[in-house]
Enzyme design. Sequence first.
Site, short mmCIF file in Angstrom:
data_model
loop_
_atom_site.label_atom_id
_atom_site.label_comp_id
_atom_site.label_asym_id
_atom_site.label_seq_id
_atom_site.Cartn_x
_atom_site.Cartn_y
_atom_site.Cartn_z
N ASN A 30 0.80 -1.22 0.00
CA ASN A 30 0.00 0.00 0.00
C ASN A 30 0.84 1.28 0.00
OD1 ASN A 30 0.87 -0.25 2.62
ND2 ASN A 30 -1.09 0.28 3.55
N CYS A 31 2.15 1.17 -0.11
CA CYS A 31 3.05 2.32 -0.18
C CYS A 31 2.94 2.96 -1.58
CB CYS A 31 4.48 1.87 0.08
SG CYS A 31 5.73 3.14 -0.25
N ASP A 32 2.73 4.26 -1.63
CA ASP A 32 2.57 4.94 -2.92
C ASP A 32 3.80 4.81 -3.81
OD1 ASP A 32 0.00 5.75 -2.32
OD2 ASP A 32 0.61 7.72 -1.57
#
Length: 116
Positions: free
Chosen positions: A10-12
């Site tokens: 979920n890290c951009d």
Amino acid sequence: MTITLYGIKNCDTVKKARKWLEQHAIDYRFVDHRADGLDPVELARWLAVLGWEQLVNKRGTTYRALSDADKASLGPDTAAARLLSSPAMIKRPLLELDGQLHLGFNAELYSRLFNK
């Protein structure tokens, strides 16, 4: 060519790296630190190659949430244990390409690495 991308799904920035690889039809294996856990042997190799200062993400919320005492105690002797217990504190993504390690995502760097 062996390609592994390490990070948190979920890290951009990890999302950008994965999107870039997929847009360029590059096959890779993704390892999610949080979901899959960290291999202590791999982590030890990363620390040996990159150094703890480079591997620790000091801009992330996990690091910023540490007490001042915990931040001060972080060093070469304590980094492995801290990163194993808090894998979100590893700078990401970490790209391993044929045994070489590259931290972070930069489209220009990826273009050079993959001749795209």
